[in-house]
Every structure is written in C-alpha cells, then in structure tokens.
Write a protein that holds these residues in place. Sequence first.
Motif, PDB file in Angstrom:
ATOM      1  N   SER A 108       0.856  -1.186   0.000  1.00 56.79           N
ATOM      2  CA  SER A 108       0.000   0.000   0.000  1.00 56.79           C
ATOM      3  C   SER A 108       0.889   1.232   0.000  1.00 56.79           C
ATOM      4  O   SER A 108       2.006   1.211   0.532  1.00 56.79           O
ATOM      5  CB  SER A 108      -0.922  -0.006   1.223  1.00 56.79           C
ATOM      6  OG  SER A 108      -1.956   0.943   1.081  1.00 56.79           O
ATOM      7  N   MET A 109       0.389   2.312  -0.616  1.00 60.59           N
ATOM      8  CA  MET A 109       1.209   3.500  -0.846  1.00 60.59           C
ATOM      9  C   MET A 109       0.988   4.557   0.236  1.00 60.59           C
ATOM     10  O   MET A 109      -0.150   4.830   0.644  1.00 60.59           O
ATOM     11  CB  MET A 109       0.888   4.097  -2.217  1.00 60.59           C
ATOM     12  CG  MET A 109       1.844   5.196  -2.641  1.00 60.59           C
ATOM     13  SD  MET A 109       3.427   4.542  -3.219  1.00 60.59           S
ATOM     14  CE  MET A 109       3.090   4.457  -4.995  1.00 60.59           C
ATOM     15  N   TYR A 110       2.113   5.161   0.647  1.00 57.58           N
ATOM     16  CA  TYR A 110       2.096   6.209   1.668  1.00 57.58           C
ATOM     17  C   TYR A 110       3.012   7.347   1.237  1.00 57.58           C
ATOM     18  O   TYR A 110       3.957   7.149   0.473  1.00 57.58           O
ATOM     19  CB  TYR A 110       2.564   5.655   3.022  1.00 57.58           C
ATOM     20  CG  TYR A 110       1.575   4.711   3.661  1.00 57.58           C
ATOM     21  CD1 TYR A 110       0.711   5.143   4.655  1.00 57.58           C
ATOM     22  CD2 TYR A 110       1.490   3.387   3.238  1.00 57.58           C
ATOM     23  CE1 TYR A 110      -0.211   4.276   5.223  1.00 57.58           C
ATOM     24  CE2 TYR A 110       0.570   2.513   3.798  1.00 57.58           C
ATOM     25  CZ  TYR A 110      -0.282   2.973   4.796  1.00 57.58           C
ATOM     26  OH  TYR A 110      -1.198   2.115   5.340  1.00 57.58           O
ATOM     27  N   LEU A 118      -3.806   8.897  -0.777  1.00 55.72           N
ATOM     28  CA  LEU A 118      -5.228   8.622  -0.889  1.00 55.72           C
ATOM     29  C   LEU A 118      -5.705   8.297  -2.290  1.00 55.72           C
ATOM     30  O   LEU A 118      -6.909   8.083  -2.500  1.00 55.72           O
ATOM     31  CB  LEU A 118      -6.022   9.791  -0.300  1.00 55.72           C
ATOM     32  CG  LEU A 118      -5.770  10.026   1.193  1.00 55.72           C
ATOM     33  CD1 LEU A 118      -6.581  11.207   1.694  1.00 55.72           C
ATOM     34  CD2 LEU A 118      -6.081   8.778   2.007  1.00 55.72           C
ATOM     35  N   SER A 119      -4.814   8.219  -3.275  1.00 53.77           N
ATOM     36  CA  SER A 119      -5.188   7.678  -4.581  1.00 53.77           C
ATOM     37  C   SER A 119      -4.948   6.171  -4.651  1.00 53.77           C
ATOM     38  O   SER A 119      -5.134   5.563  -5.707  1.00 53.77           O
ATOM     39  CB  SER A 119      -4.409   8.383  -5.701  1.00 53.77           C
ATOM     40  OG  SER A 119      -4.883   9.700  -5.885  1.00 53.77           O
ATOM     41  N   ASP A 120      -4.547   5.572  -3.554  1.00 55.29           N
ATOM     42  CA  ASP A 120      -4.437   4.122  -3.424  1.00 55.29           C
ATOM     43  C   ASP A 120      -5.822   3.598  -3.046  1.00 55.29           C
ATOM     44  O   ASP A 120      -6.376   3.977  -2.005  1.00 55.29           O
ATOM     45  CB  ASP A 120      -3.419   3.789  -2.329  1.00 55.29           C
ATOM     46  CG  ASP A 120      -3.253   2.296  -2.080  1.00 55.29           C
ATOM     47  OD1 ASP A 120      -4.158   1.514  -2.442  1.00 55.29           O
ATOM     48  OD2 ASP A 120      -2.225   1.915  -1.502  1.00 55.29           O
ATOM     49  N   PRO A 121      -6.438   2.742  -3.874  1.00 60.79           N
ATOM     50  CA  PRO A 121      -7.815   2.293  -3.610  1.00 60.79           C
ATOM     51  C   PRO A 121      -8.018   1.635  -2.258  1.00 60.79           C
ATOM     52  O   PRO A 121      -9.120   1.705  -1.694  1.00 60.79           O
ATOM     53  CB  PRO A 121      -8.083   1.304  -4.747  1.00 60.79           C
ATOM     54  CG  PRO A 121      -7.150   1.692  -5.835  1.00 60.79           C
ATOM     55  CD  PRO A 121      -5.920   2.197  -5.147  1.00 60.79           C
ATOM     56  N   ARG A 122      -6.998   0.989  -1.715  1.00 57.56           N
ATOM     57  CA  ARG A 122      -7.152   0.350  -0.406  1.00 57.56           C
ATOM     58  C   ARG A 122      -7.527   1.365   0.665  1.00 57.56           C
ATOM     59  O   ARG A 122      -8.293   1.052   1.586  1.00 57.56           O
ATOM     60  CB  ARG A 122      -5.864  -0.360   0.001  1.00 57.56           C
ATOM     61  CG  ARG A 122      -5.555  -1.636  -0.753  1.00 57.56           C
ATOM     62  CD  ARG A 122      -4.278  -2.266  -0.184  1.00 57.56           C
ATOM     63  NE  ARG A 122      -4.444  -2.560   1.226  1.00 57.56           N
ATOM     64  CZ  ARG A 122      -4.913  -3.716   1.701  1.00 57.56           C
ATOM     65  NH1 ARG A 122      -5.255  -4.677   0.880  1.00 57.56           N
ATOM     66  NH2 ARG A 122      -5.032  -3.900   3.000  1.00 57.56           N
ATOM     67  N   HIS A 123      -6.966   2.567   0.565  1.00 57.15           N
ATOM     68  CA  HIS A 123      -7.251   3.565   1.591  1.00 57.15           C
ATOM     69  C   HIS A 123      -8.701   4.030   1.541  1.00 57.15           C
ATOM     70  O   HIS A 123      -9.272   4.418   2.573  1.00 57.15           O
ATOM     71  CB  HIS A 123      -6.297   4.751   1.441  1.00 57.15           C
ATOM     72  CG  HIS A 123      -4.859   4.413   1.715  1.00 57.15           C
ATOM     73  ND1 HIS A 123      -4.468   3.691   2.811  1.00 57.15           N
ATOM     74  CD2 HIS A 123      -3.719   4.703   1.016  1.00 57.15           C
ATOM     75  CE1 HIS A 123      -3.143   3.547   2.795  1.00 57.15           C
ATOM     76  NE2 HIS A 123      -2.682   4.138   1.716  1.00 57.15           N
ATOM     77  N   ALA A 124      -9.321   4.008   0.355  1.00 60.76           N
ATOM     78  CA  ALA A 124     -10.735   4.362   0.251  1.00 60.76           C
ATOM     79  C   ALA A 124     -11.587   3.360   1.019  1.00 60.76           C
ATOM     80  O   ALA A 124     -12.504   3.730   1.766  1.00 60.76           O
ATOM     81  CB  ALA A 124     -11.157   4.425  -1.218  1.00 60.76           C
ATOM     82  N   LEU A 125     -11.296   2.082   0.849  1.00 61.48           N
ATOM     83  CA  LEU A 125     -12.053   1.054   1.580  1.00 61.48           C
ATOM     84  C   LEU A 125     -11.760   1.128   3.071  1.00 61.48           C
ATOM     85  O   LEU A 125     -12.674   0.993   3.896  1.00 61.48           O
ATOM     86  CB  LEU A 125     -11.715  -0.329   1.020  1.00 61.48           C
ATOM     87  CG  LEU A 125     -12.385  -1.521   1.721  1.00 61.48           C
ATOM     88  CD1 LEU A 125     -13.892  -1.341   1.817  1.00 61.48           C
ATOM     89  CD2 LEU A 125     -12.030  -2.821   1.004  1.00 61.48           C
ATOM     90  N   ALA A 126     -10.499   1.346   3.423  1.00 62.31           N
ATOM     91  CA  ALA A 126     -10.152   1.450   4.844  1.00 62.31           C
ATOM     92  C   ALA A 126     -10.916   2.585   5.517  1.00 62.31           C
ATOM     93  O   ALA A 126     -11.376   2.450   6.657  1.00 62.31           O
ATOM     94  CB  ALA A 126      -8.643   1.652   4.998  1.00 62.31           C
ATOM     95  N   ALA A 127     -11.072   3.712   4.808  1.00 58.26           N
ATOM     96  CA  ALA A 127     -11.775   4.861   5.375  1.00 58.26           C
ATOM     97  C   ALA A 127     -13.251   4.543   5.611  1.00 58.26           C
ATOM     98  O   ALA A 127     -13.828   4.914   6.642  1.00 58.26           O
ATOM     99  CB  ALA A 127     -11.631   6.064   4.448  1.00 58.26           C
ATOM    100  N   GLU A 428      -9.569  12.752  -3.191  1.00 58.84           N
ATOM    101  CA  GLU A 428      -8.400  12.473  -4.027  1.00 58.84           C
ATOM    102  C   GLU A 428      -8.615  11.232  -4.906  1.00 58.84           C
ATOM    103  O   GLU A 428      -8.303  11.241  -6.101  1.00 58.84           O
ATOM    104  CB  GLU A 428      -7.156  12.297  -3.149  1.00 58.84           C
ATOM    105  CG  GLU A 428      -5.861  12.212  -3.926  1.00 58.84           C
ATOM    106  CD  GLU A 428      -4.633  12.248  -3.021  1.00 58.84           C
ATOM    107  OE1 GLU A 428      -3.621  11.643  -3.396  1.00 58.84           O
ATOM    108  OE2 GLU A 428      -4.713  12.873  -1.940  1.00 58.84           O
ATOM    109  N   MET A 429      -9.144  10.163  -4.317  1.00 59.24           N
ATOM    110  CA  MET A 429      -9.410   8.952  -5.089  1.00 59.24           C
ATOM    111  C   MET A 429     -10.486   9.220  -6.140  1.00 59.24           C
ATOM    112  O   MET A 429     -10.405   8.716  -7.271  1.00 59.24           O
ATOM    113  CB  MET A 429      -9.857   7.827  -4.152  1.00 59.24           C
ATOM    114  CG  MET A 429     -10.046   6.473  -4.836  1.00 59.24           C
ATOM    115  SD  MET A 429      -8.495   5.669  -5.302  1.00 59.24           S
ATOM    116  CE  MET A 429      -8.608   5.700  -7.079  1.00 59.24           C
TER     117      MET A 429
END
Length: 460
Positions: A108-110, A118-127, A428-429
């Motif tokens: 995952s990107m940081y 926040l353009s990493d799709p995993r972070h959208a689901l995590a949120a 951002e996503m």
Amino acid sequence: MNPTGALPAEAEAFLAAHPEIEAVDIVLHDANGIGRGKIIRRHELMGLYTHGRHLPISILGLDICGEDVHETGLIWDQGDGDLRAWPLPGSLVPLHGTNPPRAEVLMSMYHLDGTPMLSDPRHALAAQAKALADEGLQAHAAFELEFFLLANERDGNGRVQPARDVLDGRASHKTEVYSVDHLHGMLPLFSDIYKGAEKAGIQAETMISEYAPGQYELTLHYRKDVMQAADDLMRLKRIVRAQARAHGVTACFMAKPIEDYAGSGMHFHVSLADEAGRNVFVEAVEGDWNETILHAMGGLRATMGEAMLVWAPHANSWRRFASQSYAPVSPTWGVNNRSVALRIPAGDIKARRIEHRPSGVDANPYLVAATILAGLRHGMAGRIDPGPETTGNGYEDGADAPPMPMDWRGAIEAAKGSAFLKAALGEEMHRTFTAIKAAEYARVMRTVSDVDYDLYLHTV
C-alpha cells in the motif's frame, strides 16, 4: 516505522520457513485494479519491511494501457516524485507452481511522512470500514468470481472462443450451465487454482460451470473483514490467470467477452455486525424485513446511478447490461430473485445479507466495497425507503426507480458530479478515478474499430 503495522519479524520467519524462495512479487493495485510493482530478490525482502520501497507517484495515475493521465494531478504536477510503498501484514505468501519458487506480498502506498496516499484504492475502503466501525458496525463480506477460460487462438472470424478441456482437449460450444461432468475436463487446472488459493490463505470454495460456453464461477468464503474479502478477490484473479496460462489457456476477466452470451459479474455479499457480533440485518420474524436492511438497500438503490462507473468502469462493461442476461438493468430489489440489482438470498435467517449484483468482474473490488459500504451508511443514516419489492421479472420493473446512466459516458459524467461518490471514495481517489475513466473514454472514442468499417466503409 511501517505505517501498515507489518513487522520485520514476519519476513524473517517467512524466509526461515521457505528457504526455497528466490524472489518476491511486490504488488500494489491501482484504480483499475491492475497489480503494479516489481519482482525483488530474496535478499531484498528484509529491507522492504524495514524501509519500504520507493515507487513513483505516477504509478497510481495510469490508465488501463499504463499511460500517464495528467488530469489526475499525479504526474508532472508533483514532478513524478517517489512515494513509499509498504508491505501489508499477513500478506506475504508463497506462490504455487512457479519456477524458480517465488512469493508475493501486497503493498500500500504512503507519503514519505507516513500518511496514506489517498489515490491508493485500499485507503478508500479502509476509510469506509473505519467510518462504519465508528458507528459501531463491521462489514462481513465475500465476492463471487465469474470468468471465462478461452483458447489462446481466435476462431476463423478472429473472435475469441472457449478453451478446450485441459484434461483431454475436448471442445464444447454449448452452455454447460451447472454441468458437473463438464467441470471434469478442467479439473487439473482447477486443482492448481485451489492449491494456489490455499498457499495464499484464501478459502476458495465452490466451482460452477456458468451460463455461457467457457464461463465458470468460483465462490469465496465469507470474511469478517471486508478488506480481507477484497484482498481475496484480487489475489484469486491473479492465481486463476497464472494457473490458466500454465495450462495453456487464457483466463478472461472482461465483463462481456462474447457478444451472444452472458457476461461475468462480481457479485458482492455483505452483512453488518454490531459490537456484540450480532447480524443487524436479521429480522425478528423470518420474512418480515427489519428497518436496518430495508434502509441499507434504500441507500444502495438511491446512489446506484451515481456509482455506476464503479460497478461498470470500462467501455466493455456496458455490453454486459441487457434484459434477461442475469445482469441487472435498473436499481430494483427483491428476495431470492436473480433479476434484481439488490437481492436478499434464500437461506438461514442467521446469515441474512444483501447480494449486490451490478458489478462486473472487471471492477476494482476495493472501490466496489468502499462505495457499497458508503451506500449502506447513507441509507441507514437517512432512513431511506427502498420502495416496493420486485416479486417477479425485474427486467420489466423499475419504472419508478431512481435514474440510471444509459452508457459509459453518462456514468462518467454522473460520477464526476456526485457528492456521494466523492465522499465514498475520498476527494483524491474520486479525482484520480474519474480522470482516468475520462481519459480512457477519449481513447476509445478516437479509435477506429472494425465496427466502423463494417457499418460505414462501403455505405456512406
């Protein structure tokens, strides 16, 4: 320190347990669900866990062809600088059937300061999962994976065709739906898929011969962690593709690869548990639906039009939607009814859940799950009425349903202007995803296809 929580001890233990592993695929998924990354050597793995891995920010701003989409703001606006990708805890697994032996780890990107990119799709689901947790709820979920097994060679008309059985080369162009004997011809391949899934910690379950020649469905175990459910789907697609290739056939995850037959969906089953672990969708009297599940479906139904780009992100996605095709064409809901978009499946009342049916198998499961969770939350917060249940043919219902885009362009425009989708994915996503889709639409529209020549070359 790794912001994901993955510890160097995990990598150290893995290397000790697997002295045969020579290399590791490090995989980061972009907006289209494509795995981007590198193959690193065994001796590099410990450094990955202690320092992460620099990757260019532009890796998350690519279209389906791997071309930069400048409108994402992730390319030259930021000098295409490096960010840092970090391994995810528990995701380091051996791969089945590789030579030399390899492993895989999800990333995952940081940003360099450790904050989520926040353009990493995993972070959208995590949120969305966190927002749900803040409301005292947890999503339990599983995806279904439909796909085609195709021959590597086209037919005499240049069209794709179903793969011959890997067992004995037998060919079938019939719709072998639910035929058990038909499955036997692909058993060597299916066996390797199950072995690959087992090594990855994925509980792959039932295999079905589906409603088109060469089409199959593989179900997944219901997870108490929605992120794990999305990870399972992503990894399983990669396993199916790799094992099919090893057996001399092509695994196809297009939504509609063959025009005369049904397309491939990625149905998402979801229920919500409270802090005591109770399923809040369960009704007191069987069949007398409680307000929670009705409001949840109301939210999904009300937002479906705005979110169609997530369910159907590509030009080909829209060819899947047709009457009596087992793909829903309007935001209807029903019970034990496969003609609707939102289905309450038959079964044990304790396992009460919603089956969300619009998504094609070409959709990104992280964005699909994030948007569905946001829709559930929206409906429960607003106590949205889902309208009357569809009890018959859903393809003839839906006249009073919320508006739906008619095509890919309409879906892009609806998504761009949607405050709901912006909140569901994060600003951002949302910007990245819609910019990529707009660029892909422009690419398709300027391409002169065989259809153009067939229709117009000698007639206009």
